[in-house]
Design an enzyme around this catalytic site. Structure first.
Site, PDB file in Angstrom:
ATOM      1  N   HIS A   1       1.572   2.154  -3.535  1.00 45.41           N
ATOM      2  CA  HIS A   1       0.446   2.894  -4.142  1.00 45.41           C
ATOM      3  C   HIS A   1       0.430   4.348  -3.642  1.00 45.41           C
ATOM      4  CE1 HIS A   1      -1.584  -0.360  -6.196  1.00 45.41           C
ATOM      5  NE2 HIS A   1      -1.762  -1.087  -5.092  1.00 45.41           N
TER       6      HIS A   1
ATOM      7  N   GLU B   1       0.844  -1.204   0.000  1.00 45.61           N
ATOM      8  CA  GLU B   1       0.000   0.000   0.000  1.00 45.61           C
ATOM      9  C   GLU B   1       0.879   1.254   0.000  1.00 45.61           C
ATOM     10  OE1 GLU B   1      -3.029  -0.474  -0.689  1.00 45.61           O
ATOM     11  OE2 GLU B   1      -3.053  -2.625  -0.232  1.00 45.61           O
TER      12      GLU B   1
END
Lengths: 498, 498
Positions: free
Chosen positions: B267, B264
């Site tokens: 991202h 994550e």
């Protein structure tokens, strides 16, 4: 016609969704968002607010109001729906668009200037902005229209139909009564020690204890709410099933978080108990600031600083905070009710709090009426503090600059707090009669009947009935400061052995 | 014309504000909101989505596209702005309105049915809904239009201009290569023990360790982001200065939270490093799912499961987790890279992960082309797992029902994950050349040059350049699975002493 009423309802729903969205974005900004998010978040909020503005004041709304605002044979909900929508429409549309736009920009600059002025303890930084804000609000009042006093038009925003004529009467009676009690308290030989409230109370323990209290009060912060932290405690909601409060925890102070929790809990219980039927009508909210404050202050003071309440909660506090081991119940009860004339409104005790409000009311009423000028504010403020409370600020940061309200021109807001006190005591008379053995129940920590009573008589109606009508519906009387004064007299005569 | 371009930009800004608002309401719903808020929140989201729909596909947008979509002499940003707006417009407007509305309602029912089917391990509950979803998406593809393969029209939503022709080529090469390595790994005499990754790791310690890693990676979760908890980790953002990730912490598992955080974080770093100039243009986002996954998977696997990375972070982990006291570096490195053919995609190791994706790609391509029917899915699924991975699900909950994607008709999404792997390895070749002593720096925990390289070459461009153009701009080549296979071969030959 029916079709069109449904369209109107759909339109009001959209406004409510936008308001809830804006409230959630604000909550997130204050409570969760990272520092660098501010600029973009302001742009998002600006866009959403302009959409709300369009729906509230645009041609579609005008069309609905043209059709519906003259019809009077509707039920209470529909009448209130129309009344509220029309009021919101008028409050903006009566003002020339350019003036309103300039105001929103200047108000934001003014709030920034106030922050700086407070921080630097320099009224002159705020001065030119406040002059503008007074000017805007005087102009707005003229556009809104009023019968007797220009300030009435501003009061109406926060307390529908309140007037200077009424409030002058309430507040002069209140001022006289409170000052009389205060002078007697000052002469009392009872000395209250509250040092034990200012030792060390671990934040986590404070959190758990306030949750315990809120749970007993009946605020559902688990499945229909949340408790978070912010610098200034507040309550916000998105519908009636997501009602959030915030709190702050000072580890050298036992009372701050406890009474903030009870206060915000009172607001939250109001919002949670508004009837589901009102969701989407524009009426799923407290009917006025005064009535909202009546609920929070009723819980905070009338219930929360009562003997019965602590009969139940003090033993619980003792279990959780060994600091209180040698503190007697009477000493604790007196300590949380100690009267102390102070300079700061938000630190005031229950007795003197209303005087802080009355000072602000008197000043802003004179300002808007042109009886004093902005440049006179610091000295007028200080003189009134000296006269009513016997204390004189030695700088403006702890004087006229302490509150945010005037910075964006929210004149007319302050009276709500004292009105809330008066409403609360008047409701108490009725509640005492209708709940059997109320005080015995409070001593057992059973607060559910109080919540139910407030729900059935106030909360469930949301904004259907305006304050005066609501109060008369419940008590059969107009607002009377007498009950609040009786309550204060009885309470402080006992505590200070007057 | 200039005036009108500014109007177009204002229009795109509004869409972005709405998207950000919807994303924030979703984040709050998943991460913070109380249980009973769901119904009202859905109504709020429904209203905001319909407003976004109107702005994206309404007459105003049509007007802008009529003026601008034919002009080609603009700069890259304006061209991309027009291209993206037109694509969003077409993807909805080409579908008859009634069909699109029916689809959104059925998709939501289908997702509910999938949840129930997975919980009850009963494919028949999901079956009729999935039949409908396939039918919708076949119809949509026909309205969108395509050149060679009906499935191309679906791929294009997630990976602009990707085609079955290309992906067949990439994936068959990839499948063959991976299966070859896998067969050799299975024959290896190296036995990897990873039991020490499955003892007890206190949640708070995991949180602090993942924050330490994310900090070194350069994800600003303090002033421009947040880390919260949710069942499934995800990344969301509202502008580029408020980029939030979530994680989940399993106390009997060291790797889950660590690699989810790194994934994550990849991202989030992408979104945080998009150029400020693109805010409000509709281009301040990752250009495709494949490129987005290339960033998260590059960090998670290529960096995050590398030797150099743990040369720095394993000593740190040892300090924080005494459980690792007697674990050698080599044993740790091998354990986090252990190959194990499993049934569940999200638990797969780096080597076999792409096979899980290829299975899904092959199946959905056949489904949309009408070469298999929905009723064949469980057996086709199980056969492919057995053939490629040597494991056969003994029930559909751990087989064809495991992923949510198909439930709302998101066919064409899965390939992104494997494309991300291929992109990542191809970028690595270039990064290795351009950052001096890259591996030595990684061993020192210095990851800032990697972040800068990714920012300068990928992140800052947001959605300006479509994947193929972006990749060629950076590497001078079309996508080639060779690099990823070379990378895997080298890595696993060493680990498994092949």
């Amino acid at each position: 016609m029916n079709k069109s009423l449904n369209d109107f309802k759909d339109h009001l729903k959209k406004i409510e969704y936008l308001k809830s969205t804006i409230a959630l974005l604000h909550w997130d900004l204050v409570v969760k968002a990272p520092e660098k998010s501010v600029d973009y978040r302001s742009d998002m909020l600006g866009y959403l607010s302009s959409e709300e503005y369009k729906l509230t004041t645009g041609e579609a709304m005008k069309g609905f109001l043209d059709v519906f605002s003259t019809s009077k044979d509707n039920d209470d909900i529909i009448n209130a729906m129309i009344r509220t929508a029309k009021k919101n429409y008028d409050r903006v549309r009566k003002i020339p668009e350019d003036m309103y736009k300039a105001y929103t920009i200047d108000a934001s600059k003014s709030t920034n200037a106030w922050e700086e002025a407070k921080e630097k303890n320099d009224f002159s930084i705020f001065y030119p902005h406040l002059v503008k804000m007074v000017e805007y609000k005087r102009n707005f009042s003229k556009y809104f229209g009023y019968k007797d006093n220009i300030y009435d038009a501003l009061l109406d925003e926060y307390e529908p139909n309140a007037t200077v004529k009424d409030i002058d009467k309430y507040f002069s009676e209140l001022k006289e009564g409170i000052i009389d009690i205060l002078r007697r308290v000052e002469k009392s030989k009872v000395n209250i020690n509250d040092d034990f409230l200012k030792t060390f109370f671990a934040k986590e323990d404070q959190k758990k204890f306030t949750e315990f209290i809120l749970d007993k009060m009946g605020y559902d912060y688990v499945s229909a709410g949340r408790i978070d932290e912010s610098i200034h405690p507040f309550t916000t909601n998105f519908g009636n099933k997501d009602v959030r409060i915030t709190n702050h925890y000072h580890e050298n102070d036992f009372v701050s978080a406890v009474f903030s929790a009870i206060h915000e809990g009172g607001h939250a219980i109001y919002e949670q108990n508004i009837s589901d039927d009102l969701i989407g009508t524009g009426l799923a909210m407290g009917v006025s600031m005064g009535i909202h404050e009546s609920q929070s202050r009723f819980y905070e003071n009338i219930i929360g600083r009562s003997k019965g309440f602590w009969k139940f909660f003090f033993p619980e506090a003792k279990k959780r905070f060994p600091q209180f081991k040698n503190v007697s119940f009477d000493d604790f009860y007196r300590a949380i009710n100690k009267v102390q004339c102070s300079l700061i409104r938000i630190e005031a005790d229950e007795l003197t709090y209303s005087l802080h409000i009355i000072i602000r009311y008197e000043i802003e009423k004179m300002l808007i009426n042109g009886e004093i000028e902005v440049k006179d504010l610091p000295s007028v403020w200080n003189d009134k503090y000296e006269e009513y409370l016997g204390v004189r600020p030695d700088n403006d940061a702890v004087g006229v600059l302490q509150d945010v309200h005037w910075s964006d021109g929210s004149f007319g807001y302050f009276p709500s707090y004292a009105l809330g006190n008066i409403y609360g005591a008047q409701l108490l008379i009725k509640i005492e009669k209708e709940i059997d053995d109320m005080y015995a129940k409070i001593e057992q920590g059973e607060l559910s009947e109080i919540k139910s009573w407030l729900k059935e008589n106030i909360h469930k109606y949301g904004a259907i009935y305006e304050p005066r009508i609501l109060l008369e519906k419940i008590t059969g009387e107009r607002l009377k400061p007498k009950y609040f004064l009786d309550y204060l007299r009885k309470k402080y005569e006992e505590i200070y052995e007057l």
